[in-house]
Write an enzyme that holds these catalytic residues in place. Structure first.
Site, PDB file in Angstrom:
ATOM      1  N   ASP A  11       1.017  -1.240  -0.029  1.00  0.00           N
ATOM      2  CA  ASP A  11       0.164   0.116   0.016  1.00  0.00           C
ATOM      3  C   ASP A  11       0.825   1.455  -0.003  1.00  0.00           C
ATOM      4  OD1 ASP A  11      -1.790  -2.147   0.162  1.00  0.00           O
ATOM      5  OD2 ASP A  11      -2.918  -1.338   2.079  1.00  0.00           O
ATOM      6  N   HIS A  84     -10.501   7.090   1.614  1.00  0.00           N
ATOM      7  CA  HIS A  84      -9.345   6.964   1.000  1.00  0.00           C
ATOM      8  C   HIS A  84      -9.214   5.889   0.204  1.00  0.00           C
ATOM      9  CE1 HIS A  84      -9.567   3.815   4.124  1.00  0.00           C
ATOM     10  NE2 HIS A  84      -8.619   3.070   3.506  1.00  0.00           N
ATOM     11  N   LYS A 108      -7.289  -4.922  -2.952  1.00  0.00           N
ATOM     12  CA  LYS A 108      -7.699  -5.509  -1.892  1.00  0.00           C
ATOM     13  C   LYS A 108      -8.774  -4.293  -1.158  1.00  0.00           C
ATOM     14  CE  LYS A 108      -4.096  -4.211   1.405  1.00  0.00           C
ATOM     15  NZ  LYS A 108      -4.632  -3.167   1.889  1.00  0.00           N
ATOM     16  N   CYS A 153      -2.092  -2.572   7.751  1.00  0.00           N
ATOM     17  CA  CYS A 153      -1.907  -3.503   6.552  1.00  0.00           C
ATOM     18  C   CYS A 153      -0.796  -4.464   6.411  1.00  0.00           C
ATOM     19  CB  CYS A 153      -2.080  -2.829   5.233  1.00  0.00           C
ATOM     20  SG  CYS A 153      -3.862  -2.289   5.179  1.00  0.00           S
TER      21      CYS A 153
HETATM   22  C1  VGL Z   1      -4.521   0.982   5.737  1.00  0.00           C
HETATM   23  C2  VGL Z   1      -6.167   1.734   7.059  1.00  0.00           C
HETATM   24  C3  VGL Z   1      -7.220   1.614   5.867  1.00  0.00           C
HETATM   25  C4  VGL Z   1      -3.229   0.360   5.418  1.00  0.00           C
HETATM   26  C5  VGL Z   1      -5.560   0.697   4.585  1.00  0.00           C
HETATM   27  O1  VGL Z   1      -2.740   0.275   4.127  1.00  0.00           O
HETATM   28  O2  VGL Z   1      -2.621   0.111   6.289  1.00  0.00           O
HETATM   29  N1  VGL Z   1      -5.013   1.246   6.824  1.00  0.00           N
HETATM   30  N2  VGL Z   1      -6.983   1.159   5.041  1.00  0.00           N
HETATM   31 ZN    ZN Z   2      -8.531   1.069   3.299  1.00  0.00          ZN
END
Ligand code: VGL
Ligand code: ZN
Length: 199
Positions: A11, A84, A108, A153
């Site tokens: 991510d 987001h 995802k 994540c």
């Molecule tokens: C994430 C919060 C919501 C991450 C993704 O990538 O850690 N955190 N969505």
């Molecule tokens: Zn997220």
């Protein structure tokens, strides 16, 4: 059975970098180090948080609820996040300096009703993303994880991978954390308990 290695880049997207909707402090600092690491693995896999507009993990989908509050979902407790990584938005795009010449991009969080921190399973801990099968098909047994956010994540992905029997290392220096209400310390304990090596 070959025992190939993969770098799993979690991510590294604009919304998790400074200026983004769910910015992680120093999220962009790790990009050069991650790029430099890529050539040392048999495979490079990038995950991409990829939510439809109105996703159930967004506080804006729950009238009267504020971002960073907790909510009970049918699959368990869930943090309510600011909107987001909406599919196709600039916030969902990879950081512009991140190398994207890897082998696989796994998306995802596209199920409107279930969040997916882990690159392996949605937050019901049951619905697979398909990444496990991909890795096993390619003979990959060793994983190194880097990226954002360490306490969400990266943590969920590392713990799932270790439970699935992969040899897992998290390069802590190439991760950054959100650290919400002790989430970083909890994540470190969970990863250690699951047998994840902190490199
Ligand atoms: C994430 C919060 C919501 C991450 C993704 O990538 O850690 N955190 N969505
Ligand atoms: Zn997220």
């Amino acid at each position: 059975m070959p025992d190939l290695s993969a770098l799993l880049v979690i991510d590294v997207q604009n919304d998790f970098c400074p200026g983004g909707a769910l910015a992680v402090a120093g999220g962009d600092d790790i990009v050069p180090g991650i790029n430099a690491l890529m050539d040392g693995f048999d495979a490079v896999i990038l995950s991409q948080d990829w939510h439809p507009a109105g996703h159930s993990s967004f506080a804006s989908s729950h009238p009267g609820r504020a971002p960073m509050a907790m909510i009970d979902m049918p699959y368990g407790a869930q943090v309510l996040w600011p909107d987001h990584c909406v599919q196709g938005s600039n916030g969902a795009a990879f950081h512009p300096d991140l190398r994207v010449d890897g082998d696989l991009i796994i998306r995802k969080g596209f199920n409107p009703a279930i969040d997916s921190y882990s690159a392996f399973f949605e937050n019901d801990h049951t619905t697979p993303t398909g990444l496990e099968g991909y890795l096993r098909n390619r003979g990959i047994g060793r994983l190194t994880l880097v990226g954002l956010a360490l306490d969400f994540c990266v943590n969920y992905s590392a713990v799932d991978a270790a439970r699935l029997g992969f040899d897992v290392t998290v390069r802590r220096d190439l991760c950054r954390a959100i650290d919400l209400d002790g989430s970083l310390a909890a994540a470190e304990a969970e990863m250690a308990a699951a047998g994840v090596t902190m490199g």
